[in-house]
Design a protein around this motif. Structure first.
Motif, PDB file in Angstrom:
ATOM      1  N   THR A 181       7.626  -4.650 -11.097  1.00 53.08           N
ATOM      2  CA  THR A 181       6.974  -3.712 -12.012  1.00 53.08           C
ATOM      3  C   THR A 181       6.093  -2.771 -11.201  1.00 53.08           C
ATOM      4  O   THR A 181       5.432  -3.198 -10.240  1.00 53.08           O
ATOM      5  CB  THR A 181       6.117  -4.423 -13.065  1.00 53.08           C
ATOM      6  N   LEU A 182       6.106  -1.510 -11.577  1.00 52.47           N
ATOM      7  CA  LEU A 182       5.261  -0.515 -10.929  1.00 52.47           C
ATOM      8  C   LEU A 182       3.837  -0.700 -11.436  1.00 52.47           C
ATOM      9  O   LEU A 182       3.587  -0.655 -12.634  1.00 52.47           O
ATOM     10  CB  LEU A 182       5.764   0.895 -11.244  1.00 52.47           C
ATOM     11  N   GLU A 183       2.912  -0.911 -10.510  1.00 52.54           N
ATOM     12  CA  GLU A 183       1.520  -1.172 -10.866  1.00 52.54           C
ATOM     13  C   GLU A 183       0.592  -0.002 -10.552  1.00 52.54           C
ATOM     14  O   GLU A 183      -0.449   0.147 -11.188  1.00 52.54           O
ATOM     15  CB  GLU A 183       1.013  -2.411 -10.120  1.00 52.54           C
ATOM     16  N   PHE A 184       0.946   0.818  -9.548  1.00 52.04           N
ATOM     17  CA  PHE A 184       0.002   1.834  -9.072  1.00 52.04           C
ATOM     18  C   PHE A 184       0.755   2.913  -8.314  1.00 52.04           C
ATOM     19  O   PHE A 184       1.717   2.623  -7.594  1.00 52.04           O
ATOM     20  CB  PHE A 184      -1.007   1.171  -8.124  1.00 52.04           C
ATOM     21  N   THR A 185       0.312   4.158  -8.476  1.00 50.87           N
ATOM     22  CA  THR A 185       0.794   5.268  -7.645  1.00 50.87           C
ATOM     23  C   THR A 185      -0.384   6.165  -7.285  1.00 50.87           C
ATOM     24  O   THR A 185      -1.373   6.243  -8.024  1.00 50.87           O
ATOM     25  CB  THR A 185       1.857   6.137  -8.363  1.00 50.87           C
ATOM     26  N   GLU A 186      -0.251   6.814  -6.160  1.00 49.48           N
ATOM     27  CA  GLU A 186      -1.255   7.777  -5.707  1.00 49.48           C
ATOM     28  C   GLU A 186      -0.514   8.895  -4.987  1.00 49.48           C
ATOM     29  O   GLU A 186       0.375   8.627  -4.179  1.00 49.48           O
ATOM     30  CB  GLU A 186      -2.252   7.077  -4.771  1.00 49.48           C
ATOM     31  N   GLU A 187      -0.872  10.130  -5.266  1.00 44.14           N
ATOM     32  CA  GLU A 187      -0.176  11.291  -4.736  1.00 44.14           C
ATOM     33  C   GLU A 187      -0.937  11.889  -3.555  1.00 44.14           C
ATOM     34  O   GLU A 187      -2.167  11.934  -3.553  1.00 44.14           O
ATOM     35  CB  GLU A 187      -0.036  12.346  -5.835  1.00 44.14           C
ATOM     36  N   PHE A 188      -0.180  12.379  -2.554  1.00 39.57           N
ATOM     37  CA  PHE A 188      -0.748  12.995  -1.354  1.00 39.57           C
ATOM     38  C   PHE A 188       0.013  14.266  -1.011  1.00 39.57           C
ATOM     39  O   PHE A 188       1.206  14.379  -1.297  1.00 39.57           O
ATOM     40  CB  PHE A 188      -0.666  12.028  -0.162  1.00 39.57           C
ATOM     41  N   PRO A 189      -0.657  15.213  -0.356  1.00 43.60           N
ATOM     42  CA  PRO A 189       0.013  16.460   0.006  1.00 43.60           C
ATOM     43  C   PRO A 189       0.897  16.342   1.248  1.00 43.60           C
ATOM     44  O   PRO A 189       1.784  17.167   1.448  1.00 43.60           O
ATOM     45  CB  PRO A 189      -1.144  17.431   0.252  1.00 43.60           C
ATOM     46  N   THR A 190       0.675  15.328   2.084  1.00 43.61           N
ATOM     47  CA  THR A 190       1.479  15.191   3.303  1.00 43.61           C
ATOM     48  C   THR A 190       1.985  13.762   3.457  1.00 43.61           C
ATOM     49  O   THR A 190       1.366  12.802   2.964  1.00 43.61           O
ATOM     50  CB  THR A 190       0.669  15.537   4.576  1.00 43.61           C
ATOM     51  N   ARG A 191       3.107  13.631   4.158  1.00 46.08           N
ATOM     52  CA  ARG A 191       3.679  12.310   4.411  1.00 46.08           C
ATOM     53  C   ARG A 191       2.736  11.451   5.240  1.00 46.08           C
ATOM     54  O   ARG A 191       2.584  10.257   4.992  1.00 46.08           O
ATOM     55  CB  ARG A 191       5.031  12.422   5.111  1.00 46.08           C
ATOM     56  N   ILE A 192       2.083  12.034   6.238  1.00 44.15           N
ATOM     57  CA  ILE A 192       1.203  11.252   7.103  1.00 44.15           C
ATOM     58  C   ILE A 192       0.045  10.659   6.311  1.00 44.15           C
ATOM     59  O   ILE A 192      -0.348   9.512   6.536  1.00 44.15           O
ATOM     60  CB  ILE A 192       0.725  12.066   8.334  1.00 44.15           C
ATOM     61  N   GLU A 193      -0.508  11.405   5.362  1.00 43.47           N
ATOM     62  CA  GLU A 193      -1.592  10.862   4.530  1.00 43.47           C
ATOM     63  C   GLU A 193      -1.094   9.693   3.675  1.00 43.47           C
ATOM     64  O   GLU A 193      -1.790   8.685   3.530  1.00 43.47           O
ATOM     65  CB  GLU A 193      -2.180  11.945   3.629  1.00 43.47           C
ATOM     66  N   ALA A 194       0.098   9.829   3.124  1.00 40.94           N
ATOM     67  CA  ALA A 194       0.668   8.745   2.321  1.00 40.94           C
ATOM     68  C   ALA A 194       0.934   7.520   3.193  1.00 40.94           C
ATOM     69  O   ALA A 194       0.629   6.389   2.798  1.00 40.94           O
ATOM     70  CB  ALA A 194       1.954   9.205   1.641  1.00 40.94           C
ATOM     71  N   LEU A 195       1.467   7.738   4.385  1.00 41.14           N
ATOM     72  CA  LEU A 195       1.742   6.628   5.299  1.00 41.14           C
ATOM     73  C   LEU A 195       0.455   5.927   5.724  1.00 41.14           C
ATOM     74  O   LEU A 195       0.385   4.690   5.762  1.00 41.14           O
ATOM     75  CB  LEU A 195       2.505   7.127   6.520  1.00 41.14           C
ATOM     76  N   GLU A 196      -0.576   6.704   6.016  1.00 42.26           N
ATOM     77  CA  GLU A 196      -1.864   6.111   6.398  1.00 42.26           C
ATOM     78  C   GLU A 196      -2.441   5.280   5.250  1.00 42.26           C
ATOM     79  O   GLU A 196      -2.972   4.187   5.459  1.00 42.26           O
ATOM     80  CB  GLU A 196      -2.856   7.195   6.818  1.00 42.26           C
ATOM     81  N   ARG A 197      -2.331   5.784   4.030  1.00 39.17           N
ATOM     82  CA  ARG A 197      -2.839   5.048   2.863  1.00 39.17           C
ATOM     83  C   ARG A 197      -2.026   3.774   2.641  1.00 39.17           C
ATOM     84  O   ARG A 197      -2.579   2.712   2.339  1.00 39.17           O
ATOM     85  CB  ARG A 197      -2.801   5.945   1.628  1.00 39.17           C
ATOM     86  N   GLU A 198      -0.700   3.876   2.796  1.00 32.78           N
ATOM     87  CA  GLU A 198       0.156   2.694   2.667  1.00 32.78           C
ATOM     88  C   GLU A 198      -0.288   1.616   3.657  1.00 32.78           C
ATOM     89  O   GLU A 198      -0.460   0.453   3.295  1.00 32.78           O
ATOM     90  CB  GLU A 198       1.614   3.058   2.922  1.00 32.78           C
ATOM     91  N   ARG A 199      -0.471   1.997   4.898  1.00 30.65           N
ATOM     92  CA  ARG A 199      -0.889   1.034   5.929  1.00 30.65           C
ATOM     93  C   ARG A 199      -2.255   0.431   5.599  1.00 30.65           C
ATOM     94  O   ARG A 199      -2.475  -0.755   5.819  1.00 30.65           O
ATOM     95  CB  ARG A 199      -0.924   1.707   7.294  1.00 30.65           C
ATOM     96  N   GLN A 200      -3.167   1.260   5.077  1.00 29.50           N
ATOM     97  CA  GLN A 200      -4.488   0.767   4.696  1.00 29.50           C
ATOM     98  C   GLN A 200      -4.364  -0.296   3.606  1.00 29.50           C
ATOM     99  O   GLN A 200      -4.914  -1.394   3.720  1.00 29.50           O
ATOM    100  CB  GLN A 200      -5.360   1.925   4.202  1.00 29.50           C
ATOM    101  N   ILE A 201      -3.627   0.020   2.559  1.00 32.92           N
ATOM    102  CA  ILE A 201      -3.482  -0.895   1.423  1.00 32.92           C
ATOM    103  C   ILE A 201      -2.776  -2.180   1.852  1.00 32.92           C
ATOM    104  O   ILE A 201      -3.150  -3.271   1.412  1.00 32.92           O
ATOM    105  CB  ILE A 201      -2.755  -0.211   0.257  1.00 32.92           C
ATOM    106  N   LYS A 202      -1.777  -2.073   2.706  1.00 31.68           N
ATOM    107  CA  LYS A 202      -1.051  -3.265   3.160  1.00 31.68           C
ATOM    108  C   LYS A 202      -1.972  -4.255   3.859  1.00 31.68           C
ATOM    109  O   LYS A 202      -1.709  -5.457   3.849  1.00 31.68           O
ATOM    110  CB  LYS A 202       0.105  -2.876   4.074  1.00 31.68           C
ATOM    111  N   GLY A 203      -3.046  -3.768   4.444  1.00 33.79           N
ATOM    112  CA  GLY A 203      -3.993  -4.646   5.116  1.00 33.79           C
ATOM    113  C   GLY A 203      -5.013  -5.290   4.198  1.00 33.79           C
ATOM    114  O   GLY A 203      -5.827  -6.103   4.634  1.00 33.79           O
TER     115      GLY A 203
END
Length: 106
Positions: free
Chosen positions: A49-71
Motif C-alpha cells: 500500500t502506498l503510504e507517503f509521497t513527496e515531490e522534488f524538482p530534481t532527481r538528486i534531491e529525491a535520491l538524497e531524500r530516499e537515502r535519508q528516509i531509508k536510514g
C-alpha cells in the motif's frame, strides 16, 4: 517547457515493513509494485500500500531524500507518514540529527 518532477515514496508491504524508493513516474512505478512487475523486495511481499509521497524538482534531491528516509527507524518513518512533526523532530534529536525534515508547500 514542461517541468519534470521526481518523487520519493514509501510503501507498506504485506509483512508490515516499509519500502522506500524514488521515481520520475509515480503512477507507473506504484502500479508496477502493485502488480509485482518490479523484482525484489515488494514483489515477494504483496500486496503493498502506498503510504507517503513527496515531490522534488530534481532527481538528486529525491535520491538524497530516499537515502535519508531509508536510514530512519520504523517509528520515524511512521511519524513522517502521519505528518506528526513533533514526534519526527523528537526522534531526529534522539538519533543525533540536527536537521529538520524537508517539507513541500502545496
Amino acid at each position: 517547457n514542461a517541468r519534470m518532477s521526481f518523487y520519493v515514496y514509501i510503501l507498506r508491504a504485506s509483512d508490515g515493513y516499509f519500502y522506500t524508493g524514488h521515481t520520475d513516474n509515480l503512477e507507473e512505478r506504484i502500479s508496477s509494485h502493485y502488480t509485482g512487475h518490479i523484482a525484489g523486495y515488494t514483489s515477494r511481499r504483496r500486496p503493498v500500500t502506498l503510504e507517503f509521497t513527496e515531490e522534488f524538482p530534481t532527481r538528486i534531491e529525491a535520491l538524497e531524500r530516499e537515502r535519508q528516509i531509508k536510514g530512519w527507524s520504523t517509528k520515524k518513518k511512521q511519524a513522517l507518514i502521519q505528518g506528526n512533526w513533533g514526534t519526527l523532530s523528537k526522534l531526529s534529536r534522539a538519533d543525533g540529527s540536527t536537521s529538520s525534515p524537508r517539507t513541500v508547500a502545496e
